[in-house]
Design a protein around this motif. Structure first.
Motif, PDB file in Angstrom:
ATOM      1  N   ASN A  93       0.819  -1.211   0.000  1.00 15.38           N
ATOM      2  CA  ASN A  93       0.000   0.000   0.000  1.00 15.38           C
ATOM      3  C   ASN A  93       0.855   1.263   0.000  1.00 15.38           C
ATOM      4  O   ASN A  93       0.493   2.286  -0.587  1.00 15.38           O
ATOM      5  CB  ASN A  93      -0.927   0.011   1.212  1.00 15.38           C
ATOM      6  CG  ASN A  93      -2.005  -1.054   1.126  1.00 15.38           C
ATOM      7  OD1 ASN A  93      -2.340  -1.528   0.032  1.00 15.38           O
ATOM      8  ND2 ASN A  93      -2.557  -1.452   2.265  1.00 15.38           N
ATOM      9  N   ALA A  94       2.017   1.192   0.667  1.00 17.52           N
ATOM     10  CA  ALA A  94       2.891   2.368   0.751  1.00 17.52           C
ATOM     11  C   ALA A  94       3.487   2.739  -0.606  1.00 17.52           C
ATOM     12  O   ALA A  94       3.857   3.902  -0.826  1.00 17.52           O
ATOM     13  CB  ALA A  94       4.007   2.107   1.759  1.00 17.52           C
ATOM     14  N   TYR A  95       3.565   1.764  -1.517  1.00 18.96           N
ATOM     15  CA  TYR A  95       4.174   2.026  -2.829  1.00 18.96           C
ATOM     16  C   TYR A  95       3.184   1.856  -3.976  1.00 18.96           C
ATOM     17  O   TYR A  95       3.577   1.842  -5.141  1.00 18.96           O
ATOM     18  CB  TYR A  95       5.368   1.096  -3.039  1.00 18.96           C
ATOM     19  CG  TYR A  95       6.547   1.464  -2.170  1.00 18.96           C
ATOM     20  CD1 TYR A  95       7.469   2.418  -2.568  1.00 18.96           C
ATOM     21  CD2 TYR A  95       6.727   0.851  -0.920  1.00 18.96           C
ATOM     22  CE1 TYR A  95       8.545   2.769  -1.759  1.00 18.96           C
ATOM     23  CE2 TYR A  95       7.799   1.193  -0.101  1.00 18.96           C
ATOM     24  CZ  TYR A  95       8.705   2.158  -0.532  1.00 18.96           C
ATOM     25  OH  TYR A  95       9.770   2.498   0.282  1.00 18.96           O
ATOM     26  N   GLU A  96       1.897   1.769  -3.653  1.00 25.59           N
ATOM     27  CA  GLU A  96       0.875   1.577  -4.686  1.00 25.59           C
ATOM     28  C   GLU A  96       0.931   2.698  -5.715  1.00 25.59           C
ATOM     29  O   GLU A  96       1.072   3.876  -5.373  1.00 25.59           O
ATOM     30  CB  GLU A  96      -0.507   1.519  -4.046  1.00 25.59           C
ATOM     31  CG  GLU A  96      -1.620   1.215  -5.053  1.00 25.59           C
ATOM     32  CD  GLU A  96      -2.979   1.102  -4.390  1.00 25.59           C
ATOM     33  OE1 GLU A  96      -3.958   0.828  -5.117  1.00 25.59           O
ATOM     34  OE2 GLU A  96      -3.059   1.288  -3.147  1.00 25.59           O
ATOM     35  N   ASN A  99       6.251   2.745  -9.904  1.00 24.66           N
ATOM     36  CA  ASN A  99       6.945   1.751 -10.717  1.00 24.66           C
ATOM     37  C   ASN A  99       8.109   1.183  -9.907  1.00 24.66           C
ATOM     38  O   ASN A  99       9.251   1.648 -10.017  1.00 24.66           O
ATOM     39  CB  ASN A  99       7.451   2.386 -12.011  1.00 24.66           C
ATOM     40  CG  ASN A  99       8.118   1.381 -12.932  1.00 24.66           C
ATOM     41  OD1 ASN A  99       7.885   0.176 -12.822  1.00 24.66           O
ATOM     42  ND2 ASN A  99       8.953   1.876 -13.826  1.00 24.66           N
ATOM     43  N   VAL A 100       7.806   0.171  -9.093  1.00 20.95           N
ATOM     44  CA  VAL A 100       8.827  -0.366  -8.191  1.00 20.95           C
ATOM     45  C   VAL A 100       8.775  -1.893  -8.161  1.00 20.95           C
ATOM     46  O   VAL A 100       7.748  -2.496  -8.475  1.00 20.95           O
ATOM     47  CB  VAL A 100       8.658   0.158  -6.742  1.00 20.95           C
ATOM     48  CG1 VAL A 100       8.835   1.664  -6.676  1.00 20.95           C
ATOM     49  CG2 VAL A 100       7.316  -0.266  -6.154  1.00 20.95           C
ATOM     50  N   ASN A 101       9.914  -2.457  -7.777  1.00 19.04           N
ATOM     51  CA  ASN A 101       9.982  -3.865  -7.408  1.00 19.04           C
ATOM     52  C   ASN A 101      10.085  -3.924  -5.889  1.00 19.04           C
ATOM     53  O   ASN A 101      10.884  -3.189  -5.286  1.00 19.04           O
ATOM     54  CB  ASN A 101      11.215  -4.533  -8.017  1.00 19.04           C
ATOM     55  CG  ASN A 101      11.205  -4.502  -9.530  1.00 19.04           C
ATOM     56  OD1 ASN A 101      10.162  -4.663 -10.153  1.00 19.04           O
ATOM     57  ND2 ASN A 101      12.378  -4.293 -10.123  1.00 19.04           N
ATOM     58  N   LEU A 102       9.316  -4.788  -5.272  1.00 17.06           N
ATOM     59  CA  LEU A 102       9.364  -4.952  -3.821  1.00 17.06           C
ATOM     60  C   LEU A 102      10.113  -6.228  -3.484  1.00 17.06           C
ATOM     61  O   LEU A 102       9.757  -7.316  -3.948  1.00 17.06           O
ATOM     62  CB  LEU A 102       7.956  -5.001  -3.232  1.00 17.06           C
ATOM     63  CG  LEU A 102       7.105  -3.739  -3.422  1.00 17.06           C
ATOM     64  CD1 LEU A 102       5.751  -3.895  -2.722  1.00 17.06           C
ATOM     65  CD2 LEU A 102       7.828  -2.505  -2.900  1.00 17.06           C
ATOM     66  N   ILE A 103      11.167  -6.090  -2.690  1.00 21.71           N
ATOM     67  CA  ILE A 103      12.029  -7.217  -2.330  1.00 21.71           C
ATOM     68  C   ILE A 103      11.871  -7.453  -0.837  1.00 21.71           C
ATOM     69  O   ILE A 103      12.484  -6.763  -0.022  1.00 21.71           O
ATOM     70  CB  ILE A 103      13.497  -6.916  -2.709  1.00 21.71           C
ATOM     71  CG1 ILE A 103      13.586  -6.603  -4.216  1.00 21.71           C
ATOM     72  CG2 ILE A 103      14.400  -8.079  -2.339  1.00 21.71           C
ATOM     73  CD1 ILE A 103      14.927  -6.052  -4.648  1.00 21.71           C
TER      74      ILE A 103
END
Length: 456
Positions: A93-96, A99-103
């Motif tokens: 939700n914090a990066y909704e 354009n990111v990859n979540l690791i």
């Protein structure tokens, strides 16, 4: 191009760990476990930002770590939920919309390597989901009602680790579907993708046996040894340039360095440009059991060079005799030199070492692990050194950035050993020069509170 965001999941309470704080805040080599985990991503050039998900009660500790260590990549510290998947959702939700990859990475896996992180990021160029795993060593059995239901072929079984990485739109879609399912049960993030996006391929990259998850107290003992092996460079000798760069013009004080391991440490340090001063009963009439002797020795060195970088205490005596037959004055000698002496050296050294962020190096013996008949005084005093080192490792680092470590050599060919044991097969004993090199490597390391085993 997508940004790579390392999400450190630190919401767990660690109830199985047996401490009054969550396990991610337990100390390992002078820092909390989570600090080591954060630094793995902080120092990696393929990671753009770090988001830490934690319980609100411990957010202040994370903030303190970020300020103290000057982490530049930590851009978010957010609250998680009571379940692991809720912490993942919080990060999503914090990066909704970005354009990111979540690791995602467990805070209690402090040994994730650069190679693993690089492999995960590279895999994300070709897949939307990536997992990390190692081959299963043991046979895995499927059990129902206490009866083996199935034994999957071991060649097809792997043990999952973290990090687990995702394109944000993929992991968000999987959780959106999961939260609509009234039968949804907690699982890891790849498990959510596998169940709710069954056609999505999840690439697996090879993890590492070192990439352990610290769950129980005994895992800390394993972690200590892994940390040593990764940090010490436990070799006979490193490149000359390595030592010259780090030892030149350093000031080293050695107590008890007139022979044996101490003398070898002194010679190596001198060979690479260090200024070395040795104090012992036989050469300078310095008794570590006397606080005034120790104070005077250190003050003399500081006055001469203007600083002290390292203090090494090898001073010790061995009385190999049953307690009932040992004269009381000899009992006091062992206690005063082996233990009180270490306390005196530690207490007196602190004021000088805190100015250089230096290190105090103690010495124990392999006999500390179990007392044996005839060694009651020696073994117990050496056990005390181990506990003293571990305690001071936390005390000094927390207040003064001074590191404290301890060398634990196996049987070593020294005059003290010859005096007590006579002639032995030299091939069964450590060469004091080898112990000295590991000691130097330890002095040049960054960890603290460690007991470094030196074996043949």
């Amino acid at each position: 191009m997508s940004k790579n965001i390392a999400v450190i999941l630190s919401g767990g309470k660690g109830m199985r760990f047996g401490l009054d704080i969550p396990k991610q805040f337990a100390k390992l080599a002078g820092k909390s476990i989570i600090e080591h985990s954060i630094e793995a991503f902080e120092q990696h050039n393929l990671i753009d930002e770090i988001c830490i998900v934690t319980h609100p009660n411990w957010k202040h500790l994370i903030e303190e770590y970020v300020l103290k260590n000057k982490y530049k990549k930590v851009t978010k510290i957010i609250s998680g939920g009571s379940e692991r998947y809720e912490s993942s959702i919080s990060a999503i939700n914090a990066y909704e919309g970005l354009n990111v990859n979540l690791i995602f990475h467990d805070a209690v896996r402090p040994f994730v390597s650069n190679k693993i992180i690089e492999s995960v990021v590279e895999s994300l160029k070709h897949y939307n989901c990536v997992d990390v795993a190692i081959a299963a060593v043991d046979t895995i059995i499927e059990v129902k009602d206490g009866i083996i239901n199935n034994i999957p072929p071991r060649a097809l079984i792997m043990q999952g680790q973290t990090p687990q990485a995702f394109k944000i739109e993929t992991i968000k879609k999987a959780y959106d579907l999961a939260l609509q399912d009234p039968q949804f049960k907690t699982t890891d993030d790849c498990g959510v993708v596998k169940k709710y996006l069954p056609n999505e391929k999840i690439n697996v990259v090879l993890g590492s046996l070192d990439n352990i998850k610290i769950t129980y107290q005994q895992d800390l003992n394993i972690a200590d040894k892994i940390f040593q092996l990764k940090t010490i460079k436990n070799e006979k000798k490193l490149h000359d340039e390595y030592y010259e760069e780090r030892l030149r013009n350093k000031v080293v004080v050695i107590f008890g360095g007139s022979y044996g391991i101490g003398a070898n440490i002194a010679q190596i340090a001198k060979d690479y440009g260090a200024n070395v001063e040795i104090f012992s009963r036989s050469t300078t009439n310095t008794d570590v059991a006397s606080i005034s002797d120790v104070n005077n020795a250190l003050k003399t060195v500081n006055d001469k060079y203007g600083k002290i970088d390292y203090v090494v205490n090898t001073a010790a005596i061995l009385e190999k005799q049953p307690l009932e037959l040992t004269e009381y004055n000899k009992i006091l000698d062992v206690i005063n030199i082996n233990y009180l002496g270490a306390i005196n050296v530690a207490k007196s050294s602190l004021q000088y070492l805190e100015k250089t962020s230096g290190q105090l190096l103690n010495f124990t013996s392999s006999s500390y692990t179990r007392g044996r008949a005839g060694y009651s005084l020696y073994s117990s005093s050496k056990a005390a050194i181990v506990n003293l080192t571990q305690a001071l490792g936390e005390e000094f680092m927390a207040r003064n950035s001074v590191r404290v470590n301890c060398i634990n050599p196996q049987r070593t060919f020294t005059p003290m050993r010859v005096k007590n044991f006579g002639n032995e097969d030299i091939n069964s004993l450590l060469d004091p020069k080898d112990v000295a090199i590991i000691s130097i490597n330890t002095l040049l390391s960054n960890f603290t509170g460690q007991v470094v085993d030196v074996t043949i």
